[in-house]
Structure formats: structure tokens, C-alpha cells
Scaffold this active site. Structure first.
Site, PDB file in Angstrom:
ATOM      1  N   LYS A  11       4.902   2.540  -3.133  1.00  0.00           N
ATOM      2  CA  LYS A  11       4.687   3.929  -3.545  1.00  0.00           C
ATOM      3  C   LYS A  11       4.767   4.015  -5.050  1.00  0.00           C
ATOM      4  O   LYS A  11       5.464   3.216  -5.690  1.00  0.00           O
ATOM      5  CB  LYS A  11       5.763   4.825  -2.937  1.00  0.00           C
ATOM      6  CG  LYS A  11       5.332   6.267  -2.803  1.00  0.00           C
ATOM      7  CD  LYS A  11       4.513   6.491  -1.544  1.00  0.00           C
ATOM      8  CE  LYS A  11       4.092   7.917  -1.388  1.00  0.00           C
ATOM      9  NZ  LYS A  11       3.518   8.139  -0.051  1.00  0.00           N
ATOM     10  N   ASP A  63      -0.163  -0.471  13.044  1.00  0.00           N
ATOM     11  CA  ASP A  63      -0.910  -1.731  12.931  1.00  0.00           C
ATOM     12  C   ASP A  63      -1.893  -1.758  11.763  1.00  0.00           C
ATOM     13  O   ASP A  63      -3.044  -2.178  11.910  1.00  0.00           O
ATOM     14  CB  ASP A  63      -1.653  -2.031  14.246  1.00  0.00           C
ATOM     15  CG  ASP A  63      -0.690  -2.321  15.378  1.00  0.00           C
ATOM     16  OD1 ASP A  63       0.379  -2.898  15.120  1.00  0.00           O
ATOM     17  OD2 ASP A  63      -0.997  -1.942  16.531  1.00  0.00           O
ATOM     18  N   LYS A  81       0.833  -1.218   0.000  1.00  0.00           N
ATOM     19  CA  LYS A  81       0.000   0.000   0.000  1.00  0.00           C
ATOM     20  C   LYS A  81       0.854   1.249   0.000  1.00  0.00           C
ATOM     21  O   LYS A  81       1.881   1.303   0.671  1.00  0.00           O
ATOM     22  CB  LYS A  81      -0.853  -0.018   1.277  1.00  0.00           C
ATOM     23  CG  LYS A  81      -1.805   1.127   1.426  1.00  0.00           C
ATOM     24  CD  LYS A  81      -3.234   0.656   1.247  1.00  0.00           C
ATOM     25  CE  LYS A  81      -4.216   1.777   1.029  1.00  0.00           C
ATOM     26  NZ  LYS A  81      -3.960   2.590  -0.156  1.00  0.00           N
TER      27      LYS A  81
HETATM   28  P1  NAD Z   1      -0.444  18.399  -2.075  1.00  0.00           P
HETATM   29  O1  NAD Z   1       0.008  18.316  -3.466  1.00  0.00           O
HETATM   30  O2  NAD Z   1      -1.900  18.344  -1.786  1.00  0.00           O
HETATM   31  O3  NAD Z   1       0.107  19.721  -1.359  1.00  0.00           O
HETATM   32  C1  NAD Z   1       1.453  20.086  -1.239  1.00  0.00           C
HETATM   33  C2  NAD Z   1       1.517  21.624  -1.254  1.00  0.00           C
HETATM   34  O4  NAD Z   1       2.854  22.028  -0.939  1.00  0.00           O
HETATM   35  C3  NAD Z   1       1.166  22.213  -2.616  1.00  0.00           C
HETATM   36  O5  NAD Z   1       0.110  23.150  -2.450  1.00  0.00           O
HETATM   37  C4  NAD Z   1       2.473  22.872  -3.072  1.00  0.00           C
HETATM   38  O6  NAD Z   1       2.247  24.058  -3.817  1.00  0.00           O
HETATM   39  C5  NAD Z   1       3.155  23.162  -1.740  1.00  0.00           C
HETATM   40  N1  NAD Z   1       4.609  23.304  -1.825  1.00  0.00           N
HETATM   41  C6  NAD Z   1       5.489  22.587  -2.560  1.00  0.00           C
HETATM   42  N2  NAD Z   1       6.748  22.984  -2.319  1.00  0.00           N
HETATM   43  C7  NAD Z   1       6.661  23.995  -1.428  1.00  0.00           C
HETATM   44  C8  NAD Z   1       7.628  24.823  -0.779  1.00  0.00           C
HETATM   45  N3  NAD Z   1       8.929  24.692  -1.012  1.00  0.00           N
HETATM   46  N4  NAD Z   1       7.175  25.748   0.114  1.00  0.00           N
HETATM   47  C9  NAD Z   1       5.871  25.896   0.359  1.00  0.00           C
HETATM   48  N5  NAD Z   1       4.913  25.131  -0.216  1.00  0.00           N
HETATM   49  C10 NAD Z   1       5.296  24.196  -1.105  1.00  0.00           C
HETATM   50  O7  NAD Z   1       0.339  17.226  -1.325  1.00  0.00           O
HETATM   51  P2  NAD Z   1      -0.061  16.499   0.028  1.00  0.00           P
HETATM   52  O8  NAD Z   1      -0.896  15.328  -0.313  1.00  0.00           O
HETATM   53  O9  NAD Z   1      -0.551  17.488   1.017  1.00  0.00           O
HETATM   54  O10 NAD Z   1       1.365  15.927   0.470  1.00  0.00           O
HETATM   55  C11 NAD Z   1       2.325  16.736   1.141  1.00  0.00           C
HETATM   56  C12 NAD Z   1       3.331  15.827   1.839  1.00  0.00           C
HETATM   57  O11 NAD Z   1       2.654  14.973   2.750  1.00  0.00           O
HETATM   58  C13 NAD Z   1       4.141  14.904   0.915  1.00  0.00           C
HETATM   59  O12 NAD Z   1       5.427  14.727   1.451  1.00  0.00           O
HETATM   60  C14 NAD Z   1       3.384  13.596   0.998  1.00  0.00           C
HETATM   61  O13 NAD Z   1       4.187  12.487   0.695  1.00  0.00           O
HETATM   62  C15 NAD Z   1       2.974  13.620   2.460  1.00  0.00           C
HETATM   63  N6  NAD Z   1       1.816  12.766   2.783  1.00  0.00           N
HETATM   64  C16 NAD Z   1       0.627  12.900   2.144  1.00  0.00           C
HETATM   65  C17 NAD Z   1      -0.438  12.086   2.495  1.00  0.00           C
HETATM   66  C18 NAD Z   1      -1.816  12.231   1.889  1.00  0.00           C
HETATM   67  O14 NAD Z   1      -2.753  11.573   2.366  1.00  0.00           O
HETATM   68  N7  NAD Z   1      -2.017  13.083   0.889  1.00  0.00           N
HETATM   69  C19 NAD Z   1      -0.278  11.102   3.489  1.00  0.00           C
HETATM   70  C20 NAD Z   1       0.954  10.981   4.131  1.00  0.00           C
HETATM   71  C21 NAD Z   1       1.994  11.820   3.776  1.00  0.00           C
END
Ligand code: NAD
Length: 473
Positions: free
Chosen positions: A107, A100, A71
Site C-alpha cells: 500500500k 486467489d 500490489k
Molecule cells: P474516495 O476518495 O473515492 O471516496 C471516499 C468518500 O468518502 C469521499 O467522497 C469522502 O468525502 C467521503 N468521506 C470521508 N469521510 C467521510 C465521513 N466521515 N462520512 C461520510 N463520508 C466521508 O475513496 P474510495 O476509493 O471510494 O475508498 C473508500 C474506502 O474503500 C477506503 O477505505 C479504501 O481503502 C477502500 N477501498 C477502495 C478501493 C478502490 O478501488 N478505490 C478498493 C478497496 C477498498
């Protein structure tokens, strides 16, 4: 100064793993098996963009098959590369074990900037990517289940499901081939906000320990805590809004692509997002100061810094400028292994990604269970519970001679809806996992930071699956 040099994201994860490994007492062979990426699928496919064909570079990595399905989200970004996807897939394995969720880690990544394409072109790319996954047996409810990540959301997940169903007509559990789908297309209530809400539940739990907060010079509770957020996407937005509305915290700084802003009186996140939608920027939001450079958000004086954008944001060259007492890694890998050492020396509490952003995969797990059971949560018991509580309240009323108001009665007798159960399951997950991490951290005196403690918990859980098979005596 930290004694180690800066390394790549994948090497950072590897170094963090190696730091934790000696605290587990597990055999070397088993540790190597857990650490290795099992399958890497690198693909190139053509998609018609305008009048021309473009060759798209994409990946799917399955890090561990100790539990199935595997996943992990799918990332759309111009920065995607094989090493990055491998690092993210391995983090998924540790994350799932820690909270868990009975899956192996995986990915996906597509090397495109979503902003550069129309919705129709994005749909074509997503459908073709899904077809490639189907072709190589890299997707399916019992095989590998993608979800949203940076640059993707419920819309892309709906396209993936539709493509999968086109090829796998009649497969009864097809809806479980992907999570993070729209609620009306086999999704689950509360998935969109899940990662951000998980960040809030985790923080609420962490700041409730007086002994730990005393060490940081902070009071307990989320009320009044000052917060800075990097990235106002899915994770950053919901983390911010929930900390603000439910925790009573104050968001003092926000950064997005176009820059960073600050206000000591607090920034209303909902209004800020509306402002950005209208003007195309966060800069100029009334009552805020322009910090001129987006990276300045990382240096703001605040209680909690939430990097919620991308990896490698806090490095050895800027870690000493961080003024927050707590860094909550809502993004994956925002603090490099070298920066972690600098922050630990400064006495900053770094809450590791594999724990604090696990809310997304937790609710994805609930969604997958819902898809396999073909029924919404709460359907069977909601009315039954409501009638039972109602009878109980009536009995108390008869015995005491007091009648309560309709509002109170409704509150006391309410049966749980799907969203109530999802939130309850998520909060329970975040609290339980933190209890395990904290206990490990306190018990093993030589463990320096919370990340190492989280790794130790995850490795011990994963190893038990292998040990049960007698593979590594
Ligand atoms: P997203 O695309 O919805 O949002 C990310 C935002 O960050 C965008 O609006 C982008 O413009 C902004 N951004 C990029 N670089 C930037 C910078 N240097 N300074 C300021 N803003 C910047 O992505 P997301 O789903 O929110 O994911 C963000 C992080 O969280 C990633 O590392 C992702 O792997 C992690 N994550 C996401 C999820 C999920 O459910 N979506 C779950 C676990 C972890």
C-alpha cells in the site's frame, strides 16, 4: 460490553490475525513471518506549490513477498501515517490470497488533502512520488504495482504510468506497472466500478442463503433490501448504484463529508450525485430529511449498512447504536476489533473488508494480465463464438421450423466483450471466495465471526506457498 479495549487500526488487524491463527494449526514461526511487514519505505520530497516549496511526507509499504509483484492502492489523505499504510498493506496480502489473486500485499500513502491542491500541483506531487518509487526499485510490473485508493483515481494512475515510462523507456511490459488506468491508456473496462460491483456481487451471494437470512430475520435476495451508505466516493457510489439498479434495493440513507440524509422511500443515487455536483452538498436533496450529523448514517434502521469511507468508523462507543442486520465493510477497517465483538454479540453479520472490497484488486489483476498479454480480452474468441452460436441457432430453426426474432437472436449469439468477461470473472471470484469462507465458518464451530473465517482461509493459502518451499517444516 466487550471485554477488550479499543486499539489502533494496525493493532486491530493484528488482533484479528491473532484471533484466527489458532484455528489454522500453523507453526508459530510461519505465522509470525506471514504477519510481519517486510519493507517500509518512508520518504520526504520537496514539491513547488505556488511560490514556495512544500516537503511532502509519503510511504510505500510492501507487506509480503510470498508472491510477486506486490500490489495495493495509493491513498491521498491528510490522515495518512506509517501505521495506517502498514495496516492497509497487510490487509492487501490477506485479500489477495482470499480471492486467489497471485500477489503479495502492499500500500502507498501520501499525506496530503487532495482538495487543497490544483490538478497541476497534484500532478507534480504524483510524478515526484513515482520518481521516488522508481529510485528505490519500489515499482514495476514484476515488483510492486500500485492502484487507486481513497483520494486517487484513474487520472493519478495515468500520471504514474507516464512517469514510469519516461524513466524506463523501452520496457515492454511497462503498462503493467500500475492498474486502475484510464481505459484508453492501457486500462481495462469495468475497473472504475469494480470494487462497488464486487460489493454487490458479494451481497447478492450472501443474502441468497435462506438459512443465514432466517437467523437475521431477513428474506433472501437483494430486491427491496434497505441500505445506508457512508461515503459516496468511488466505492460507495458504485456499490449504491448497482445495488439499486441491478439488485432492486432501496438506498434509505447516505452520508458525505457535509452531512447525512434519510428517506424511507429511497434515494436515487444518480440524481443525488448530480445534485451534489450542482449544489456542493447532499443536504437539501428533494424528498430527504437532514440527519444533522454525518455519523448518524451509521445508526439508521436498515437491512444493510455499507461504510465506504475510512477506517475506525464503528467503534466500541457507537457499535451498540448500529441497527443494521448486516454491515458490509466496503471501506478498509471501518469496524474496529472491539466493535466487532459488540456487533457479534448483537447478532449483526459483519462482512469483512478483505472479502467484500476485493473486487478492485481482482479487476486490477485482470488489467495487469491484459497489459502483459498486450491484447484486450475477447479479441480472439468473440467472432468465433458468435459464428458458432449463430450456426447453432440456425440449425435449431431449421429443425423446428420456427424462426426467432432478431433481438432474441442477437442475445443468444452474442460473443463476449471485455466488459462481459471482466464482470463474469469478478462475479465468479466473489462467489467462489464466499463459498470457501462460509464453508470454513460452518465447519469450524468455534469460529465466532465471518472475519475470522476469512482470515483462516487466507492464512491457509499463504502458508501453502511457504510450506511448498520447505522453509517451515
Ligand atoms: P474516495 O476518495 O473515492 O471516496 C471516499 C468518500 O468518502 C469521499 O467522497 C469522502 O468525502 C467521503 N468521506 C470521508 N469521510 C467521510 C465521513 N466521515 N462520512 C461520510 N463520508 C466521508 O475513496 P474510495 O476509493 O471510494 O475508498 C473508500 C474506502 O474503500 C477506503 O477505505 C479504501 O481503502 C477502500 N477501498 C477502495 C478501493 C478502490 O478501488 N478505490 C478498493 C478497496 C477498498
Amino acid at each position: 460490553m466487550a471485554k477488550t479495549a479499543e486499539v489502533s487500526f494496525l493493532d486491530s488487524v493484528s488482533r484479528n490475525f491473532d484471533k484466527a491463527a489458532p484455528h489454522t494449526g500453523l507453526p508459530e514461526g510461519l505465522l509470525q513471518q506471514i504477519k510481519a511487514c517486510n519493507s517500509v519505505y518512508q520518504m520526504r520530497f520537496p514539491v513547488k506549490v505556488g511560490k514556495e516549496y512544500e516537503v511532502i511526507e509519503a510511504y510505500r509499504v510492501q507487506h509480503s513477498h510470498h508472491r510477486l509483484p506486490t500490489k495495493g492502492g495509493i491513498r491521498y489523505s491528510q490522515k495518512v501515517n506509517q501505521e495506517e499504510v502498514m495496516a492497509l498493506a497487510s490487509l492487501m496480502t490477506y485479500k489477495c490470497a482470499l480471492v486467489d489473486v497471485p500477489f503479495g500485499g502492499a500500500k502507498g500513502g501520501v499525506k496530503i488533502s487532495p482538495r487543497a491542491y490544483t490538478p497541476a500541483q497534484l500532478q507534480a506531487i504524483t510524478r515526484r512520488y513515482t520518481t521516488e518509487l522508481i529510485r528505490k526499485n519500489f515499482i514495476g510490473p514484476g515488483i510492486d504495482v500500485p492502484a487507486p485508493d481513497y483520494g486517487t483515481g484513474s487520472r493519478e494512475m495515468a500520471w504514474i504510468l507516464d512517469t514510469y515510462q519516461t524513466f524506463k523507456g523501452g520496457e515492454i511490459d511497462a503498462a503493467g506497472c500500475v492498474t486502475g488506468k484510464p481505459v484508453n491508456q492501457n486500462g481495462i473496462q469495468g475497473r472504475t466500478e469494480a470494487t462497488g460491483r464486487g460489493v454487490y456481487y458479494a451481497l447478492k451471494e450472501i443474502v441468497s442463503y435462506k438459512e443465514d437470512m432466517d437467523k437475521l430475520g431477513l428474506s433472501t435476495g437483494m430486491e427491496g433490501k434497505t441500505i445506508a451508505i457512508q461515503g459516496l466516493g468511488n466505492v460507495g457510489y458504485y456499490a449504491g448504484i448497482i445495488c439499486q439498479e441491478e439488485g432492486g434495493s432501496k438506498i434509505v440513507s447516505v452520508a458525505e463529508y457535509e452531512g447525512a440524509i434519510y428517506s424511507k422511500d429511497g434515494i436515487d443515487i444518480k440524481k443525488l450525485l448530480k445534485f451534489r455536483k450542482k449544489t456542493g452538498s447532499i443536504i437539501g436533496f428533494p424528498g430527504t430529511k437532514d440527519l444533522k450529523q454525518r455519523k448518524k448514517v451509521l445508526e439508521v434502521k436498515c437491512d444493510i449498512l455499507i461504510p465506504a469511507a475510512l477506517e475506525n468508523q464503528i467503534r466500541m462507543d457507537n457499535a451498540h447504536k448500529v441497527k443494521a442486520k448486516i454491515v458490509a465493510e466496503a471501506a478498509n477497517g471501518p469496524v474496529t476489533a472491539g466493535a466487532q465483538e459488540v456487533l457479534t454479540k448483537k447478532g449483526v453479520m459483519v462482512i469483512p473488508d478483505m472479502y467484500i472490497n476485493a473486487g478492485g484488486v481482482t479487476v486490477s489483476y485482470f488489467e495487469w494480465l491484459k497489459n502483459l498479454s498486450h491484447m484486450r480480452f475477447g479479441r480472439m474468441e468473440k467472432r468465433f463464438d458468435q459464428d458458432k452460436y449463430s450456426n447453432l441457432v440456425s440449425l435449431v430453426e431449421r429443425m423446428t421450423g420456427h424462426t426467432i426474432g432478431i433481438k432474441e437472436r442477437n442475445m443468444l449469439t452474442k460473443g463476449a466483450d471485455e466488459i462481459d468477461l471482466v464482470r463474469s470473472g469478478l462475479e465468479e471470484t466473489m462467489i467462489t471466495a464466499y463459498g470457501q469462507i462460509r464453508e470454513t465458518w460452518k465447519r469450524k464451530k468455534k469460529i465466532e465471526d465471518m472475519r475470522t473465517a476469512a482470515f483462516v482461509c487466507a492464512l491457509n493459502k499463504i502458508s501453502s506457498d511457504y510450506l511448498a518451499l520447505g522453509i517451515f517444516p
